[in-house]
Design an enzyme around this catalytic site. Structure first.
Site, mmCIF file in Angstrom:
data_model
loop_
_atom_site.group_PDB
_atom_site.id
_atom_site.type_symbol
_atom_site.label_atom_id
_atom_site.label_comp_id
_atom_site.label_asym_id
_atom_site.label_seq_id
_atom_site.Cartn_x
_atom_site.Cartn_y
_atom_site.Cartn_z
ATOM 1 N N LEU A 1 0.824 -1.219 0.000
ATOM 2 C CA LEU A 1 0.000 0.000 0.000
ATOM 3 C C LEU A 1 0.851 1.260 0.000
ATOM 4 O O LEU A 1 0.453 2.284 -0.542
ATOM 5 C CB LEU A 1 -0.881 0.026 1.252
ATOM 6 N N GLY A 2 1.989 1.184 0.653
ATOM 7 C CA GLY A 2 2.802 2.391 0.768
ATOM 8 C C GLY A 2 4.058 2.065 1.544
ATOM 9 O O GLY A 2 4.316 0.909 1.899
ATOM 10 N N TRP A 3 4.818 3.085 1.777
ATOM 11 C CA TRP A 3 6.065 2.889 2.516
ATOM 12 C C TRP A 3 6.478 4.193 3.170
ATOM 13 O O TRP A 3 5.984 5.259 2.815
ATOM 14 C CB TRP A 3 7.176 2.426 1.554
ATOM 15 N N VAL B 1 4.128 -0.887 4.087
ATOM 16 C CA VAL B 1 2.778 -1.191 4.579
ATOM 17 C C VAL B 1 2.025 -1.966 3.505
ATOM 18 O O VAL B 1 2.003 -1.564 2.338
ATOM 19 C CB VAL B 1 2.032 0.110 4.961
ATOM 20 N N ASP C 1 4.864 14.698 13.565
ATOM 21 C CA ASP C 1 5.189 14.541 12.133
ATOM 22 C C ASP C 1 3.928 14.633 11.276
ATOM 23 O O ASP C 1 3.715 13.836 10.362
ATOM 24 C CB ASP C 1 5.933 13.226 11.883
HETATM 25 P P1 ADP Z 1 6.440 5.147 8.304
HETATM 26 O O1 ADP Z 1 6.522 5.211 9.809
HETATM 27 O O2 ADP Z 1 7.422 4.180 7.735
HETATM 28 O O3 ADP Z 1 6.452 6.508 7.667
HETATM 29 P P2 ADP Z 1 3.546 5.073 7.892
HETATM 30 O O4 ADP Z 1 2.760 4.602 9.065
HETATM 31 O O5 ADP Z 1 3.562 6.538 7.630
HETATM 32 O O6 ADP Z 1 5.026 4.479 7.975
HETATM 33 O O7 ADP Z 1 3.020 4.324 6.584
HETATM 34 C C1 ADP Z 1 3.670 4.477 5.329
HETATM 35 C C2 ADP Z 1 2.653 4.647 4.219
HETATM 36 O O8 ADP Z 1 1.861 3.432 4.127
HETATM 37 C C3 ADP Z 1 1.633 5.770 4.418
HETATM 38 O O9 ADP Z 1 2.115 7.010 3.943
HETATM 39 C C4 ADP Z 1 0.452 5.245 3.596
HETATM 40 O O10 ADP Z 1 0.665 5.474 2.209
HETATM 41 C C5 ADP Z 1 0.510 3.726 3.830
HETATM 42 N N1 ADP Z 1 -0.340 3.321 4.976
HETATM 43 C C6 ADP Z 1 -0.014 3.378 6.289
HETATM 44 N N2 ADP Z 1 -1.010 2.943 7.081
HETATM 45 C C7 ADP Z 1 -2.027 2.599 6.248
HETATM 46 C C8 ADP Z 1 -3.359 2.097 6.454
HETATM 47 N N3 ADP Z 1 -3.830 1.855 7.676
HETATM 48 N N4 ADP Z 1 -4.122 1.869 5.360
HETATM 49 C C9 ADP Z 1 -3.636 2.130 4.114
HETATM 50 N N5 ADP Z 1 -2.401 2.602 3.861
HETATM 51 C C10 ADP Z 1 -1.597 2.835 4.900
#
Ligand code: ADP
Ligand code: MG
Length: 421
Positions: free
Chosen positions: A50-52, A58, A175
């Site tokens: 989904l993302g990172w 994630v 953040d």
């Molecule tokens: P990090 O601490 O590595 O920055 P994040 O918690 O911000 O991690 O998650 C990274 C990315 O993953 C987010 O910017 C988003 O794109 C995706 N993501 C995180 N949590 C979710 C969720 N619950 N549902 C869908 N996408 C998510």
């Protein structure tokens, strides 16, 4: 507590259209998951990434026990990252405990466990599945600004979350930025596994290679490079007056639900236990953090205002750069003062780094001539807002962007602002 210090707070594109790159996949780094991989004794099955972020990847995962889709955050494995994840679990547990009806617009933690892989032991967090980030929403709308009624709706959602964190729990997010606020639903319904009727993947198939694509590593690298080149070209085009962007078809935001939730508590801290030091991603960083004067809940409010501006205009409010003979910090302070007026001397001199940047009159040492361009004028002249729209938004944001942290309204006070209602 900003566990990993400043260097790890990224700016810009994390979790968005650029890849996390290959370098992070090594001992102590990311876990290379593939669709069909099972976690927590087989209960959760990875579906697609989904993302990172700089701490984690994630994944969309399927919970075979409760038959639902969830988000699985797989942390990098090095000790500091693991510690940050445990800290995030502590905060998210308090957040979930205080909000049993899940109505405070903060992501809900459902489970957590450790996963052993070739790169080490990864702390994993299971949370509810959410949609696209506000950064994706801004980009989806081609960085044009999403319209004030939508900005207000999103602001209300985020403020409910912030008020809960600050007033009820005593947590500072530290953040807040568009990547860390997610819409509850995906922009594109076909990306939502429930709405699109997606059949969960339960087995790993031969074609399921790294990241769920059926292409090889080297092909993936080539694709990545090509995409970066395209991104560079389109950036250049934008600077040529946005002609190319104009020619592209308008995208409608109608029908997209704007309900959203705050995520990413990897750097969050208890208000009572904050450490000195740098927090926040550059563009959203509060002045007191830059000058080393300590921070509190009001630092989140600063980031909130920067984010609201970005939603309204499609561009970041402050984008500092290192310039000849001055640092990014000094440029940042100069940009703030050009938009918000001179920083009160008392504040300017209150930080551990004040003497590096300011002379004894409270003027910047190395950037002497400031071009004053107040918020309202910026909105009208640069972003083509009507006078009343610019005034409404500027009147809402200016008090939150007060250089004196104690003067900034709280999230609860902002929620009462008639402009939002
Ligand atoms: P990090 O601490 O590595 O920055 P994040 O918690 O911000 O991690 O998650 C990274 C990315 O993953 C987010 O910017 C988003 O794109 C995706 N993501 C995180 N949590 C979710 C969720 N619950 N549902 C869908 N996408 C998510
Ligand atoms: Mg993040």
């Amino acid at each position: 507590m900003a566990f990993l210090g400043n260097g790890y707070c990224s700016s810009g594109s994390e979790g968005e259209d650029e890849d996390e790159g290959m370098e992070g996949y090594r001992k102590g780094g990311y876990h290379a998951a593939r669709p069909g991989d099972r976690f927590a004794g087989g209960r959760f099955v990875a579906q697609r990434k989904l993302g990172w972020g700089n701490f984690s990847t994630v994944w969309l995962a399927y919970d075979t026990l409760l038959n639902r889709f969830v988000a699985l955050k797989i942390q990098k494995s090095a000790r500091d990252y693991a510690q940050a994840a445990l800290h995030e679990i502590e905060l998210l547990s308090a957040i979930a405990k205080g909000d049993p009806t899940n109505s405070k617009n903060v992501v809900q933690l459902l489970d957590h466990f450790k996963h052993a892989g070739p790169n080490g032991h990864h702390v994993c967090l299971v949370t509810e599945f959410l949609g696209d980030s506000l950064l994706r929403l801004i980009r989806y709308n081609r960085n044009k600004g999403i319209g004030l009624s939508r900005v207000k709706e999103i602001c209300r959602s985020v403020l409910v979350g912030l008020d809960y964190l600050h007033r009820e729990l005593g947590i500072i997010h530290t953040d807040l930025k568009p990547e860390n606020v997610l819409l509850v639903s995906t922009i594109n319904p076909s990306k939502d596994p429930v709405r699109s009727g997606f059949t969960p993947i339960l087995e790993r198939t031969v074609s399921n290679q790294y990241s769920g694509s059926v292409i090889s590593f080297s092909e993936k690298m080539l694709k990545m490079r090509a995409r970066r080149a395209v991104a560079k070209i389109s950036l250049r085009r934008e600077s040529l007056g946005g002609v190319a962007a104009e020619m592209e078809k308008e995208r409608s935001l109608d029908g997209i639900s704007l309900k959203c939730k705050i995520v990413d508590f990897g750097n969050a801290c208890w208000g009572s236990q904050q450490l000195a030091g740098e927090i926040q991603t550059r563009q959203y960083r509060a002045p007191e953090v830059i000058i080393g004067a300590g921070y509190s809940y009001s630092a989140d409010m600063w980031s909130f205002a920067c984010m609201a501006f970005e939603l309204a205009t499609g561009e970041v409010l402050f984008a500092p750069k290192t310039c000849q003979g001055c640092s990014e910090d000094e440029d940042h302070l100069a940009l703030m003062m050009e938009t918000l007026g001179k920083m009160p001397k008392k504040i300017a001199s209150s930080g551990t780094r004040s003497k590096d940047y300011f002379d004894r009159h409270g003027d910047l040492k190395r950037i002497r001539r400031l071009k004053f361009w107040p918020l309202e004028r910026l909105l009208v002249q640069r972003y083509n807002f009507t006078e009343p729209d610019a005034q409404g938004l500027a009147d809402f944001l200016r008090p939150i962007l007060d250089f004196t942290p104690e003067n900034r309204p709280t999230a609860a006070a902002c929620l009462k602002n008639p402009w939002l209602n």
